[in-house]
Design a protein around this motif. Sequence first.
Motif, PDB file in Angstrom:
ATOM      1  N   UNK A   2      14.251  62.189 -20.296  1.00 24.57           N
ATOM      2  CA  UNK A   2      13.085  63.075 -20.273  1.00 24.57           C
ATOM      3  C   UNK A   2      12.260  62.941 -21.547  1.00 24.57           C
ATOM      4  N   UNK A   3      12.923  62.902 -22.686  1.00 22.43           N
ATOM      5  CA  UNK A   3      12.211  62.915 -23.962  1.00 22.43           C
ATOM      6  C   UNK A   3      11.728  61.530 -24.390  1.00 22.43           C
ATOM      7  N   UNK A   4      12.532  60.486 -24.108  1.00 28.93           N
ATOM      8  CA  UNK A   4      12.215  59.153 -24.626  1.00 28.93           C
ATOM      9  C   UNK A   4      11.867  58.151 -23.530  1.00 28.93           C
ATOM     10  N   UNK A   5      12.172  58.480 -22.255  1.00 31.11           N
ATOM     11  CA  UNK A   5      11.845  57.600 -21.143  1.00 31.11           C
ATOM     12  C   UNK A   5      12.875  56.509 -20.928  1.00 31.11           C
ATOM     13  N   UNK A   6      12.620  55.672 -19.910  1.00 31.54           N
ATOM     14  CA  UNK A   6      13.543  54.562 -19.646  1.00 31.54           C
ATOM     15  C   UNK A   6      12.782  53.404 -19.007  1.00 31.54           C
ATOM     16  N   UNK A   7      13.374  52.206 -19.152  1.00 33.84           N
ATOM     17  CA  UNK A   7      12.808  50.995 -18.569  1.00 33.84           C
ATOM     18  C   UNK A   7      13.226  50.892 -17.098  1.00 33.84           C
ATOM     19  N   UNK A   8      12.479  50.119 -16.284  1.00 33.91           N
ATOM     20  CA  UNK A   8      12.878  49.925 -14.883  1.00 33.91           C
ATOM     21  C   UNK A   8      14.302  49.372 -14.798  1.00 33.91           C
ATOM     22  N   UNK A   9      15.134  49.961 -13.921  1.00 34.30           N
ATOM     23  CA  UNK A   9      16.493  49.493 -13.719  1.00 34.30           C
ATOM     24  C   UNK A   9      17.425  49.755 -14.876  1.00 34.30           C
TER      25      UNK A   9
ATOM     26  N   UNK B  88       8.416  62.156 -22.909  1.00 35.14           N
ATOM     27  CA  UNK B  88       7.450  63.166 -23.357  1.00 35.14           C
ATOM     28  C   UNK B  88       6.862  62.834 -24.720  1.00 35.14           C
ATOM     29  N   UNK B  89       7.653  62.257 -25.623  1.00 36.67           N
ATOM     30  CA  UNK B  89       7.116  61.886 -26.929  1.00 36.67           C
ATOM     31  C   UNK B  89       6.026  60.834 -26.788  1.00 36.67           C
ATOM     32  N   UNK B  90       6.253  59.857 -25.915  1.00 39.27           N
ATOM     33  CA  UNK B  90       5.253  58.808 -25.732  1.00 39.27           C
ATOM     34  C   UNK B  90       4.023  59.346 -24.999  1.00 39.27           C
ATOM     35  N   UNK B  91       4.228  60.287 -24.067  1.00 37.98           N
ATOM     36  CA  UNK B  91       3.089  60.916 -23.388  1.00 37.98           C
ATOM     37  C   UNK B  91       2.190  61.648 -24.377  1.00 37.98           C
ATOM     38  N   UNK B  92       2.793  62.185 -25.440  1.00 34.04           N
ATOM     39  CA  UNK B  92       2.041  62.948 -26.442  1.00 34.04           C
ATOM     40  C   UNK B  92       1.445  62.064 -27.529  1.00 34.04           C
TER      41      UNK B  92
ATOM     42  N   UNK C 290      12.807  54.996 -28.605  1.00 32.96           N
ATOM     43  CA  UNK C 290      13.388  53.843 -27.932  1.00 32.96           C
ATOM     44  C   UNK C 290      13.816  54.260 -26.535  1.00 32.96           C
ATOM     45  N   UNK C 291      13.166  53.697 -25.539  1.00 30.55           N
ATOM     46  CA  UNK C 291      13.483  54.027 -24.156  1.00 30.55           C
ATOM     47  C   UNK C 291      14.883  53.536 -23.798  1.00 30.55           C
ATOM     48  N   UNK C 292      15.518  54.208 -22.861  1.00 30.52           N
ATOM     49  CA  UNK C 292      16.788  53.729 -22.338  1.00 30.52           C
ATOM     50  C   UNK C 292      16.577  52.360 -21.699  1.00 30.52           C
TER      51      UNK C 292
END
Length: 611
Positions: A363-370, A383-387, A418-420
Amino acid sequence: MEVSLHRVRSFLPREQLLMETAMGTLIQNKQNFQLLCRIIKSMLGVEVFVVDEDMVAVAGTGPYRKNIGTRRPRDSYVDVTIHSGACSLVMEPRYTNQCYRCEYRSICPYTMVICNPIRVENKIQGLVGFLGYDESQRGTMIKHASFLEKLSKQVSLLVAGFLRNNITDIKDFLAHPYARNLINAFDDGIVITTSDNTVLNLNQKAEHILSIKGDNLVGRNIRDLNIDTGLQESSAIADKNKKKTTPGAEDIIHPINYGQGVAGYLVVLKDKKILRRNRPVSSKIYGSYASEPVIVGRSRSIIRLKEQAAKVATSDNTVLIIGETGTGKELFARYIHALSERSSRPFVITNCSAIPDSLFESEMFGYEPGAFTGASRKGKTGKFELANGGTIFLDEVGRLSLINQAKILRTLEDGTVEKLGADHPVRIDVRVIAATNRPLESLLKENRFLPDLYYRLAVIPLYLPPLRERIDDIPLLIEHFANQLLNKDTNKEFVSFDAECLSYMFSYDWPGNIRQLKNLIEYVFTMVDGRPVTLNDLPPYLREPSSSKDAKSGQKEERNTLAVAEHFLIQQALERFGNNTFGKRQAAKYLGISLSTLYRKLAEMKTRKEM
């Protein structure tokens, strides 16, 4: 007997006669000053006005135009500025000490006022200023208050110069060095042309953007510069056959209306390098901004908090907002964001207590496809990147687990996320505003909050008072919430509360604070119609003995709260019927008291105010 103006003027001292003969007046030049107001408004987006020494409105824009030719009220900001000779800055119209003496207070439409006297030969000839009529304009004025205050002085000097030299010709008016001094106050490039596109004036920034000296440009046709206009076909300056070759400029053009026609154009040149770095292109010279949230209140604590928030907004420091549930922590976070340079960028809200630990990173840092089983094929932006470029609001930060606190801390320290499933971190530019209703100091002592994160978040702590500590604001909040409901349901009538009920509300603890008060207004708005709300109309939970303050607070406190309630009801009645003798008679009848009782209570109110 009719006395001619010539005979009256013959009694004036010779020096004064010579000065007035050579010098124009605001009334004589009102068309030019109306033009000046329009030009300034087109650049700022707030209303502009000019008033003469007799307090008669000479020029103005927007809703103020209806005042032209009328005398402004006694004890108003106009009266004070003209007689004191000092700049006036009214942040809270209707609720400053001066406003309480103004005869038009009950119908005052302004949200903010800045004005400066016009001095010619050490004599005040009038004033010029800026007005806000809604919260959007007020937000603009608060955000740029320092600039507008300086600009009002610059405009007053400009008007004084025109009067002193009796400049009346429109072209001379626009081409004069006084006008250049005014447009030099703006950060964007500005070019003024005639209706046939001949350049009359420009500022230093325009010279820099166009890489040409003003002396080499004045008198030339602006079409010769091949400026990238981006205008519609109807514009007199647009020429689609010209190549758009001017480097680094994008212009916004405003027609300068004069009488029934167009006297010229105001061209605002934007430096694209600066725009790409700071903000998107806007039709106003300030750039885009978020509309400022409405924070209702005139108590000392709230006024002080709003002043602190305005100062905090000028920096990118992390802010920690501390307050009980329902005190308006998110509202203040939005307020700070709206006043900041990031106002045109995202404001992302995160309720830290609502995110399960297992989902926190995604939720906070996001993730890459797969990145994991069940992950979206498109991936997810955190959310951090959205902001990024804007503000992230971390609500209920005190409820984060220690593990998630450490993850937030790393982002604040590194300025990266760093996204998952990602191979490398992404740098972000985010301002953090956090909020808590739990004392983080006690969590520190219990080893339930990381000291490093606490000191990162609490760079600037802001403490929001509970409603029970700002009871003076209860009447204003009631009025605000009731008006919101009335705007939605125009068929409903809401009369307000009687004195006994209002007194009880002043003594109530309000554990849910402003949110609870808002819910109460919605309840009585639905349940009571066409009459004042009484104590028996309140919901049962609010009338329980434990709900109000302890009885040992004594009769003195009860008398004080009743006096405040009476003050509010009397003030409300006078605003409704007027402050003159007839209005007071109607107000007394409405309140169910005699006229002599009303006068006695008004005298008591005045005495308490002076104390």
